[in-house]
Design a protein around this motif. Structure first.
Motif, PDB file in Angstrom:
ATOM      1  N   ILE A 403       0.830  -1.205   0.000  1.00  0.00           N
ATOM      2  CA  ILE A 403       0.000   0.000   0.000  1.00  0.00           C
ATOM      3  C   ILE A 403       0.862   1.251   0.000  1.00  0.00           C
ATOM      4  O   ILE A 403       0.630   2.198  -0.772  1.00  0.00           O
ATOM      5  CB  ILE A 403      -0.950  -0.011   1.211  1.00  0.00           C
ATOM      6  CG1 ILE A 403      -1.969  -1.143   1.077  1.00  0.00           C
ATOM      7  CG2 ILE A 403      -1.670   1.335   1.352  1.00  0.00           C
ATOM      8  CD1 ILE A 403      -2.705  -1.466   2.366  1.00  0.00           C
ATOM      9  N   GLU A 404       1.888   1.271   0.841  1.00  0.00           N
ATOM     10  CA  GLU A 404       2.740   2.461   0.922  1.00  0.00           C
ATOM     11  C   GLU A 404       3.532   2.659  -0.363  1.00  0.00           C
ATOM     12  O   GLU A 404       3.708   3.790  -0.829  1.00  0.00           O
ATOM     13  CB  GLU A 404       3.658   2.367   2.138  1.00  0.00           C
ATOM     14  CG  GLU A 404       2.891   2.453   3.450  1.00  0.00           C
ATOM     15  CD  GLU A 404       3.802   2.541   4.669  1.00  0.00           C
ATOM     16  OE1 GLU A 404       4.837   3.245   4.596  1.00  0.00           O
ATOM     17  OE2 GLU A 404       3.476   1.903   5.696  1.00  0.00           O
ATOM     18  N   ASN A 405       4.024   1.582  -0.954  1.00  0.00           N
ATOM     19  CA  ASN A 405       4.772   1.705  -2.205  1.00  0.00           C
ATOM     20  C   ASN A 405       3.879   2.198  -3.342  1.00  0.00           C
ATOM     21  O   ASN A 405       4.258   3.093  -4.107  1.00  0.00           O
ATOM     22  CB  ASN A 405       5.388   0.353  -2.592  1.00  0.00           C
ATOM     23  CG  ASN A 405       6.502  -0.070  -1.665  1.00  0.00           C
ATOM     24  OD1 ASN A 405       7.086   0.753  -0.961  1.00  0.00           O
ATOM     25  ND2 ASN A 405       6.802  -1.353  -1.650  1.00  0.00           N
ATOM     26  N   GLN A 406       2.688   1.597  -3.468  1.00  0.00           N
ATOM     27  CA  GLN A 406       1.822   1.949  -4.585  1.00  0.00           C
ATOM     28  C   GLN A 406       1.259   3.358  -4.448  1.00  0.00           C
ATOM     29  O   GLN A 406       1.097   4.070  -5.444  1.00  0.00           O
ATOM     30  CB  GLN A 406       0.691   0.927  -4.740  1.00  0.00           C
ATOM     31  CG  GLN A 406       1.143  -0.529  -4.889  1.00  0.00           C
ATOM     32  CD  GLN A 406       2.066  -0.762  -6.067  1.00  0.00           C
ATOM     33  OE1 GLN A 406       3.224  -0.350  -6.065  1.00  0.00           O
ATOM     34  NE2 GLN A 406       1.550  -1.424  -7.080  1.00  0.00           N
ATOM     35  N   THR A 407       0.927   3.767  -3.227  1.00  0.00           N
ATOM     36  CA  THR A 407       0.427   5.131  -3.057  1.00  0.00           C
ATOM     37  C   THR A 407       1.535   6.145  -3.317  1.00  0.00           C
ATOM     38  O   THR A 407       1.265   7.251  -3.802  1.00  0.00           O
ATOM     39  CB  THR A 407      -0.173   5.344  -1.656  1.00  0.00           C
ATOM     40  OG1 THR A 407       0.757   4.924  -0.647  1.00  0.00           O
ATOM     41  CG2 THR A 407      -1.453   4.543  -1.490  1.00  0.00           C
ATOM     42  N   LYS A 408       2.781   5.777  -3.021  1.00  0.00           N
ATOM     43  CA  LYS A 408       3.908   6.663  -3.364  1.00  0.00           C
ATOM     44  C   LYS A 408       3.983   6.841  -4.882  1.00  0.00           C
ATOM     45  O   LYS A 408       4.178   7.964  -5.382  1.00  0.00           O
ATOM     46  CB  LYS A 408       5.222   6.078  -2.836  1.00  0.00           C
ATOM     47  CG  LYS A 408       6.447   6.957  -3.112  1.00  0.00           C
ATOM     48  CD  LYS A 408       7.742   6.209  -2.820  1.00  0.00           C
ATOM     49  CE  LYS A 408       7.851   5.818  -1.375  1.00  0.00           C
ATOM     50  NZ  LYS A 408       9.156   5.152  -1.079  1.00  0.00           N
TER      51      LYS A 408
END
Length: 495
Positions: A403-408
Motif C-alpha cells: 500500500i505504501e509503495n503503490q500510493t507513493k
C-alpha cells in the motif's frame, strides 16, 4: 440523481483506501471521496469476523510504517484489533468526512473529452472524478464452491467471510469445506464446542509453527522506548521477507524454502499422532506453490475424537449433508464454506465494470492480453486510473508495504500532473510492455514453476497459467516506487 464531482475518487475503504486517503491529505489533495459498499471501514477486517480470525504475519509488520501501534495484545493480532486499528487511522488522519458507506460502484467509464471518470453506483447515482483509484483489495469477494446441490442444503450455510454470529455451533454437526488460511484458523476455534466436525480437504496446506504469544510486559515497555518500535519492526520485516518473498521468488538460488519445508514436516510429525492421518495432511507440492499458513493448533486439532478429516472428493451437497464420490453421506447441521475469495478472477480486480479509451473493457483486455499493469499500478488505455493492488504489484510481503509503495507511485503521478497542469495521465504502451517482459523474464527462479506446483490448486495461478505476483524483494519494490521514470507516462492538458 445528480452527479457529484471530485478531483479523486478512491473505491474501497479497507487499508488500501485508508492508506491512499492518508497520503492524499498529506500531499495536499483534499478534494477526494472514498466509497465502499460496506457500512464500516477495514475491508477484509470488516467482513471477516469468524471465530479465530487473526492476521497471518506478525502485527509489527501488518501496520503502516508511519502509524505503528505499541498496544497489540499478541504477536499475531486478532481480527478485532485490526478493525480497531483501521478505525483509529481513519479518525487520527481525519478521513471520516471523506468516506461514503453503502455505495457500490457498478460501472466506471472514462469520458475522453472531459478527461474525467463517470461512475454509476448501485442506487442509480452518478459520481465523477478526474482521477480514479482502485483500492478494493484482494480478500473481500467470497468464492462459493461449484458443488452440485449446494443451494439445496436445508441446514445453515455460512461463508467464512460472511459469518452469522446469531448462529450457534455448540452441539451441532458441522462440516467445513476447504483447508486454506481461513480454515486453519477457524477449525481449532470451533472444534471444542461442536458435536462433530468433518473437514473436507481437497489439497493439504503447508502449515508451519507460528511464533505467536501474548505480548509480555517487558516487550510492551520496550516498544514505548526510543527506537523500540523500529527495532521490533526490523526483526519482523526480516522474518516476513524470508518466509515468502525470498523463499518464493528466489527458490532456485536460495535454500530458505527447503529449510522451511523441513520445519513444516517436523511440525506435522510432532502435532499429529496417527501415521495414516499424518500422511493425508502431508503436502505433495513445494512450499510456496500456494499460500502457506502458520498455526500452532491446526494440525493437532485432528487428534480430537470429534474431528474427522475427509479426503474423498465431494460429489454433491444434499438437503441433509455432504455426499462424497464413494457414496458416503455425512449428515450435518451446519455447512461452513472456507473456500476463499475471488482473487485472480473476473469481477475481483476491480470489483466493477471499468471502461477506458474507446470503451475498452478492462476485464476483456486482460482476458485477451493476460493480467498486466505497469509497476502493478497503471494499464495502457485507462488514463487517470491507478490500482493499489494490481497485477505484478504485490510481492507476497505485508500488504502495508504494498500500500505504501503503490500510493507513493500514484502520488508522484498526481503531483507531476498538478505541476504541469495536466488533466490526463496515461502509461505508455511501450513502458507497460517493457515492465511486463521484465516480470516474465524473472519468473524462472520462482517456486511456482516447479513441477509439483501443478497439484497445488493455488489461486496464485490465473486462467492464463501466470502468477501475477511481483518477483522482487520489498526493498526493490520500494525503491522503484520512488524512482520510476515519469517519462513512462504521458501527461496531457485538456484542449
Amino acid at each position: 440523481m445528480s452527479a457529484a464531482d471530485h478531483e479523486i475518487i478512491v473505491v474501497g475503504a479497507g487499508f488500501s483506501g485508508i492508506g491512499a486517503g492518508i497520503q492524499l491529505r498529506r500531499a495536499g489533495f483534499d478534494d477526494f471521496l472514498i466509497v465502499d459498499e460496506a457500512d464500516g471501514v477495514g475491508g477484509t477486517w470488516h467482513w471477516n469476523t469468524y471465530p479465530g480470525v487473526a492476521v497471518d504475519i506478525p502485527s509489527f509488520s501488518y501496520q503502516f510504517s508511519f502509524e505503528q501501534r505499541d498496544e497489540w495484545s499478541r504477536v499475531y493480532a486478532p481480527g478485532r484489533e485490526l478493525k480497531a486499528y483501521a478505525e483509529s487511522c481513519v479518525d487520527k488522519y481525519e478521513l471520516r468526512g471523506h468516506i461514503r458507506f453503502g455505495t457500490t460502484v457498478e460501472r466506471a467509464e472514462f469520458d475522453e473529452a472531459a478527461h474525467r471518470w463517470r461512475l454509476r453506483t448501485g442506487d442509480g447515482a452518478e459520481l465523477t472524478a478526474r482521477f480514479l483509484v482502485g483500492a478494493t483489495g484482494a480478500l473481500t469477494r467470497p468464492k462459493p464452491p461449484e458443488i452440485p446441490g449446494i443451494d439445496e442444503f436445508a441446514g445453515i450455510t455460512m461463508h467464512t467471510a460472511r459469518w452469522d454470529h446469531e448462529q450457534g455451533l455448540r452441539g451441532k454437526r458441522v462440516a467445513i469445506i476447504g483447508t486454506g488460511a481461513s480454515a486453519v484458523q477457524i477449525i481449532p476455534a470451533v472444534a471444542p464446542e461442536v458435536e462433530r466436525l468433518t473437514v473436507f480437504q481437497r489439497t493439504p496446506i503447508w502449515c508451519l509453527p507460528r511464533p505467536d504469544a501474548p505480548l509480555p510486559g517487558p516487550l510492551r515497555l520496550a516498544l514505548k522506548l526510543p527506537g523500540g518500535k523500529l527495532l521490533t519492526r526490523l526483526v519482523s520485516q526480516t522474518y516476513v521477507e524470508l518466509t515468502f518473498p525470498v523463499a518464493a521468488h528466489y527458490y532456485a538460488t536460495l535454500p530458505t524454502a527447503a529449510a522451511a519445508e523441513r520445519i513444516g514436516h517436523a511440525h506435522l510429525r510432532r502435532s499429529v499422532r496417527d501415521p495414516e492421518l499424518r500422511e493425508k495432511l502431508t503436502p505433495r507440492y513445494a512450499l510456496g506453490c500456494k499460500r502457506p499458513s502458520f498455526s500452532n493448533d491446526y494440525l493437532s486439532t485432528f487428534n480430537r475424537a470429534n474431528v474427522a478429516l475427509e479426503t474423498d472428493p465431494i460429489a454433491a451437497v444434499t438437503p441433509t449433508g455432504v455426499r462424497t464420490a464413494s457414496g458416503v453421506e455425512h449428515e450435518v447441521d451446519v455447512l461452513i464454506l472456507a473456500t476463499g475469495f475471488r482473487v485472480m478472477e473476473a469481477g475481483s480486480m476491480p470489483t466493477f465494470d471499468l471502461r477506458g479509451v474507446g470503451g475498452r473493457d478492462l476485464e476483456q483486455w486482460w482476458d485477451e492480453n493476460r493480467l498486466q499493469a505497469y509497476e502493478g499500478v497503471s494499464i495502457p488505455g485507462f488514463p487517470n486510473f491507478f490500482c493499489v493492488i494490481g497485477p505484478y504489484g504485490y510481492n507476497g510481503a505485508s500488504y502495508f508495504t504494498l500500500i505504501e509503495n503503490q500510493t507513493k507511485h500514484i502520488l508522484r503521478c498526481l503531483e507531476h500532473a498538478r505541476e504541469r497542469g495536466a488533466s490526463r495521465v496515461e502509461i505508455t504502451e511501450a513502458a507497460n510492455d517493457r515492465y511486463f517482459r521484465e516480470m516474465l523474464s524473472r519468473r524462472g527462479g520462482q517456486v511456482f514453476w516447479q513441477e509439483s506446483c501443478a497439484t497445488a490448486n493455488s489461486y496464485y495461478f490465473d486462467k492464463h497459467g501466470d502468477v501475477p505476483l511481483r518477483p522482487s524483494t520489498t526493498l526493490e519494490a520500494a525503491w522503484r516506487a520512488g524512482h520510476f521514470d515519469l517519462g513512462d507516462y504521458r501527461f496531457d492538458a485538456a484542449a
